[in-house]
Design a protein around this motif. Structure first.
Motif, PDB file in Angstrom:
ATOM      1  N   MET A 167       0.816  -1.223   0.000  1.00  0.00           N
ATOM      2  CA  MET A 167       0.000   0.000   0.000  1.00  0.00           C
ATOM      3  C   MET A 167       0.847   1.270   0.000  1.00  0.00           C
ATOM      4  SD  MET A 167      -3.498  -0.609   2.117  1.00  0.00           S
ATOM      5  CE  MET A 167      -4.120   0.906   1.396  1.00  0.00           C
ATOM      6  N   LEU A 168       2.051   1.177  -0.568  1.00  0.00           N
ATOM      7  CA  LEU A 168       2.930   2.348  -0.545  1.00  0.00           C
ATOM      8  C   LEU A 168       2.505   3.409  -1.552  1.00  0.00           C
ATOM      9  CD1 LEU A 168       6.503   0.951   0.156  1.00  0.00           C
ATOM     10  CD2 LEU A 168       4.816   1.911   1.723  1.00  0.00           C
ATOM     11  N   SER A 169       1.920   3.010  -2.679  1.00  0.00           N
ATOM     12  CA  SER A 169       1.400   4.030  -3.603  1.00  0.00           C
ATOM     13  C   SER A 169       0.304   4.842  -2.917  1.00  0.00           C
ATOM     14  CB  SER A 169       0.856   3.383  -4.878  1.00  0.00           C
ATOM     15  OG  SER A 169       1.902   2.816  -5.636  1.00  0.00           O
ATOM     16  N   TRP A 170      -0.587   4.144  -2.193  1.00  0.00           N
ATOM     17  CA  TRP A 170      -1.624   4.833  -1.419  1.00  0.00           C
ATOM     18  C   TRP A 170      -0.995   5.743  -0.372  1.00  0.00           C
ATOM     19  CZ3 TRP A 170      -6.727   5.586  -1.782  1.00  0.00           C
ATOM     20  CH2 TRP A 170      -7.489   4.742  -2.604  1.00  0.00           C
ATOM     21  N   LEU A 171       0.043   5.271   0.304  1.00  0.00           N
ATOM     22  CA  LEU A 171       0.683   6.065   1.358  1.00  0.00           C
ATOM     23  C   LEU A 171       1.295   7.335   0.783  1.00  0.00           C
ATOM     24  CD1 LEU A 171       1.451   6.036   4.428  1.00  0.00           C
ATOM     25  CD2 LEU A 171       3.685   5.184   3.684  1.00  0.00           C
ATOM     26  N   PHE A 172       2.017   7.216  -0.330  1.00  0.00           N
ATOM     27  CA  PHE A 172       2.649   8.387  -0.940  1.00  0.00           C
ATOM     28  C   PHE A 172       1.582   9.359  -1.468  1.00  0.00           C
ATOM     29  CE2 PHE A 172       6.368   6.067  -0.308  1.00  0.00           C
ATOM     30  CZ  PHE A 172       7.500   6.745  -0.752  1.00  0.00           C
ATOM     31  N   VAL A 173       0.566   8.828  -2.121  1.00  0.00           N
ATOM     32  CA  VAL A 173      -0.527   9.694  -2.583  1.00  0.00           C
ATOM     33  C   VAL A 173      -1.190  10.380  -1.395  1.00  0.00           C
ATOM     34  CG1 VAL A 173      -2.843   9.688  -3.583  1.00  0.00           C
ATOM     35  CG2 VAL A 173      -0.992   8.500  -4.744  1.00  0.00           C
ATOM     36  N   GLY A 174      -1.402   9.635  -0.310  1.00  0.00           N
ATOM     37  CA  GLY A 174      -2.016  10.220   0.884  1.00  0.00           C
ATOM     38  C   GLY A 174      -1.185  11.335   1.473  1.00  0.00           C
ATOM     39  N   PHE A 175       0.127  11.139   1.518  1.00  0.00           N
ATOM     40  CA  PHE A 175       1.004  12.184   2.047  1.00  0.00           C
ATOM     41  C   PHE A 175       0.879  13.462   1.229  1.00  0.00           C
ATOM     42  CE2 PHE A 175       5.008  14.512   1.670  1.00  0.00           C
ATOM     43  CZ  PHE A 175       5.233  14.867   2.993  1.00  0.00           C
ATOM     44  N   PHE A 176       0.937  13.334  -0.096  1.00  0.00           N
ATOM     45  CA  PHE A 176       0.897  14.523  -0.945  1.00  0.00           C
ATOM     46  C   PHE A 176      -0.505  15.134  -1.011  1.00  0.00           C
ATOM     47  CE2 PHE A 176       4.882  12.702  -2.663  1.00  0.00           C
ATOM     48  CZ  PHE A 176       5.686  13.819  -2.490  1.00  0.00           C
ATOM     49  N   THR A 177      -1.541  14.321  -0.920  1.00  0.00           N
ATOM     50  CA  THR A 177      -2.904  14.866  -0.885  1.00  0.00           C
ATOM     51  C   THR A 177      -3.101  15.690   0.379  1.00  0.00           C
ATOM     52  OG1 THR A 177      -3.730  12.957  -2.129  1.00  0.00           O
ATOM     53  CG2 THR A 177      -5.353  14.279  -0.934  1.00  0.00           C
ATOM     54  N   HIS A 178      -2.655  15.169   1.492  1.00  0.00           N
ATOM     55  CA  HIS A 178      -2.742  15.902   2.765  1.00  0.00           C
ATOM     56  C   HIS A 178      -1.983  17.216   2.680  1.00  0.00           C
ATOM     57  CE1 HIS A 178      -1.217  16.951   6.810  1.00  0.00           C
ATOM     58  NE2 HIS A 178      -2.376  16.505   7.246  1.00  0.00           N
ATOM     59  N   ASP A 179      -0.780  17.185   2.103  1.00  0.00           N
ATOM     60  CA  ASP A 179       0.030  18.403   1.992  1.00  0.00           C
ATOM     61  C   ASP A 179      -0.642  19.422   1.083  1.00  0.00           C
ATOM     62  OD1 ASP A 179       2.428  19.910   2.556  1.00  0.00           O
ATOM     63  OD2 ASP A 179       3.136  19.429   0.544  1.00  0.00           O
ATOM     64  N   CYS A 180      -1.179  18.954  -0.038  1.00  0.00           N
ATOM     65  CA  CYS A 180      -1.836  19.854  -0.990  1.00  0.00           C
ATOM     66  C   CYS A 180      -3.105  20.454  -0.392  1.00  0.00           C
ATOM     67  CB  CYS A 180      -2.154  19.087  -2.266  1.00  0.00           C
ATOM     68  SG  CYS A 180      -2.593  20.147  -3.662  1.00  0.00           S
ATOM     69  N   MET A 181      -3.793  19.686   0.422  1.00  0.00           N
ATOM     70  CA  MET A 181      -5.040  20.148   1.027  1.00  0.00           C
ATOM     71  C   MET A 181      -4.780  21.175   2.132  1.00  0.00           C
ATOM     72  SD  MET A 181      -8.054  17.775   2.685  1.00  0.00           S
ATOM     73  CE  MET A 181      -7.052  17.187   4.073  1.00  0.00           C
ATOM     74  N   THR A 182      -3.729  20.972   2.927  1.00  0.00           N
ATOM     75  CA  THR A 182      -3.556  21.756   4.157  1.00  0.00           C
ATOM     76  C   THR A 182      -2.488  22.843   4.078  1.00  0.00           C
ATOM     77  OG1 THR A 182      -1.945  20.147   5.040  1.00  0.00           O
ATOM     78  CG2 THR A 182      -4.276  19.789   5.558  1.00  0.00           C
ATOM     79  N   THR A 183      -1.634  22.830   3.058  1.00  0.00           N
ATOM     80  CA  THR A 183      -0.517  23.775   2.976  1.00  0.00           C
ATOM     81  C   THR A 183      -0.720  24.733   1.810  1.00  0.00           C
ATOM     82  OG1 THR A 183       0.958  22.061   3.834  1.00  0.00           O
ATOM     83  CG2 THR A 183       1.993  24.000   2.862  1.00  0.00           C
ATOM     84  N   PRO A 184      -0.689  26.046   2.031  1.00  0.00           N
ATOM     85  CA  PRO A 184      -0.880  26.995   0.930  1.00  0.00           C
ATOM     86  C   PRO A 184       0.243  26.914  -0.111  1.00  0.00           C
ATOM     87  CG  PRO A 184      -1.129  28.073   3.077  1.00  0.00           C
ATOM     88  CD  PRO A 184      -0.561  26.716   3.346  1.00  0.00           C
ATOM     89  N   GLY A 185      -0.115  27.174  -1.358  1.00  0.00           N
ATOM     90  CA  GLY A 185       0.873  27.306  -2.420  1.00  0.00           C
ATOM     91  C   GLY A 185       1.498  26.011  -2.885  1.00  0.00           C
ATOM     92  N   VAL A 186       0.717  24.927  -2.923  1.00  0.00           N
ATOM     93  CA  VAL A 186       1.263  23.619  -3.298  1.00  0.00           C
ATOM     94  C   VAL A 186       0.649  23.146  -4.614  1.00  0.00           C
ATOM     95  CG1 VAL A 186       1.385  21.183  -2.677  1.00  0.00           C
ATOM     96  CG2 VAL A 186       1.769  22.922  -0.930  1.00  0.00           C
ATOM     97  N   GLU A 187       1.529  22.729  -5.534  1.00  0.00           N
ATOM     98  CA  GLU A 187       1.100  22.052  -6.762  1.00  0.00           C
ATOM     99  C   GLU A 187       1.916  20.775  -6.882  1.00  0.00           C
ATOM    100  OE1 GLU A 187       0.032  23.656 -10.997  1.00  0.00           O
ATOM    101  OE2 GLU A 187       2.187  23.258 -11.016  1.00  0.00           O
ATOM    102  N   VAL A 188       1.238  19.640  -6.933  1.00  0.00           N
ATOM    103  CA  VAL A 188       1.902  18.344  -6.965  1.00  0.00           C
ATOM    104  C   VAL A 188       1.632  17.661  -8.295  1.00  0.00           C
ATOM    105  CG1 VAL A 188       2.202  16.129  -5.807  1.00  0.00           C
ATOM    106  CG2 VAL A 188       1.519  18.125  -4.480  1.00  0.00           C
ATOM    107  N   LEU A 189       2.680  17.097  -8.886  1.00  0.00           N
ATOM    108  CA  LEU A 189       2.535  16.283 -10.079  1.00  0.00           C
ATOM    109  C   LEU A 189       2.666  14.816  -9.703  1.00  0.00           C
ATOM    110  CD1 LEU A 189       4.698  18.215 -12.726  1.00  0.00           C
ATOM    111  CD2 LEU A 189       2.273  18.495 -12.188  1.00  0.00           C
ATOM    112  N   PHE A 190       1.716  14.002 -10.153  1.00  0.00           N
ATOM    113  CA  PHE A 190       1.795  12.550 -10.031  1.00  0.00           C
ATOM    114  C   PHE A 190       2.155  12.013 -11.408  1.00  0.00           C
ATOM    115  CE2 PHE A 190      -1.606  12.143  -6.427  1.00  0.00           C
ATOM    116  CZ  PHE A 190      -0.705  12.682  -5.518  1.00  0.00           C
TER     117      PHE A 190
END
Length: 235
Positions: free
Chosen positions: A98-121
């Motif tokens: 479940m590491l793909s889920w974990l990495f996606v979860g980390f970046f989704t949380h960061d994008c949701m809660t931190t201003p000025g974030v753009e993430v490429l998957f």
């Protein structure tokens, strides 16, 4: 009592009542924000207690629903700590961790809660990249309602592009296929490359991202090539 003085007292009472109503209205909002802040303070806590993943094989597993809480695995915490601490993380994996889920979860949380974030998957194809974005959409959509209320999207999930998750405050996640030229079209703060050992030009994408991104995460199961050489040389 003179009529003028009586009117003044009534005006003062009305003003006091309005201030009291405003304070009462603001107090629950402030408390709600505090509750949400506690829920999202730690990305792993958010994943394990305040949202759900989706298992496409839930029937085969005998589950009642495809949605379930994020599991508690001993290797999740050190990986999340590394992602928070290090600007570049390479991680080798095997299936069913479940590491793909974990990495996606980390970046989704960061994008949701931190201003000025753009993430490429980034993955091998648009379809694979869209699957990662769908993970992010599932985590957003299955989380507690009060968190969604505090971090709204700029459009409902059903109306968003299959390759994007856009937040109202301007942050976004974008899925892209392989190719360093794809990264040049954006100004990302972070890049996540999944199954990098199977992405033909993952090394070029990484080189392109180094100058632009504050954080890069590279994840893959085993295969020969660029990813293997980086991981082996690090060991």
């Amino acid at each position: 009592m003179a009529q003028g003085e009586l009117l003044k007292r009534l005006e003062k009472l009305e003003a006091k009542e309005k201030r009291s109503k405003l304070l009462c209205a603001k107090e629950p909002q402030a408390k709600d924000a505090e509750v949400v802040a506690r829920k999202v303070r730690d990305p792993l806590n958010w994943l394990q207690h305040h949202t759900q993943t989706k298992d496409p094989h839930w029937r085969e597993a005998g589950a009642k629903s495809p949605y379930r809480p994020f599991p508690d695995k001993p290797y999740f915490r050190p990986i999340i700590d590394a992602l928070q601490r290090e600007p570049v993380v390479f991680c080798a994996k095997s299936r069913d961790l479940m590491l793909s889920w974990l990495f996606v979860g980390f970046f989704t949380h960061d994008c949701m809660t931190t201003p000025g974030v753009e993430v490429l998957f980034q993955s091998q194809t648009e379809e694979k990249a869209a699957e990662l974005v769908d993970y992010a959409k599932t985590l957003y959509g299955r989380q507690d309602a009060d968190i969604k209320a505090l971090y709204p999207l700029d459009a409902p999930l059903a109306k968003q592009s299959w390759l994007e998750l856009n937040f109202r405050h301007g942050n976004r996640i974008v899925g892209i296929p392989h190719g360093a030229d794809k990264i040049r079209s954006y100004h990302p703060t972070a890049l996540f490359i999944d199954e990098a050992a199977f992405v033909p030009d993952a090394g070029q994408s990484y080189d392109e991202a180094v100058a632009a991104c504050q954080k890069i995460a590279v994840l893959s199961s085993a295969n020969t090539g660029w990813f293997e050489s980086v991981v082996v040389s690090a060991e």
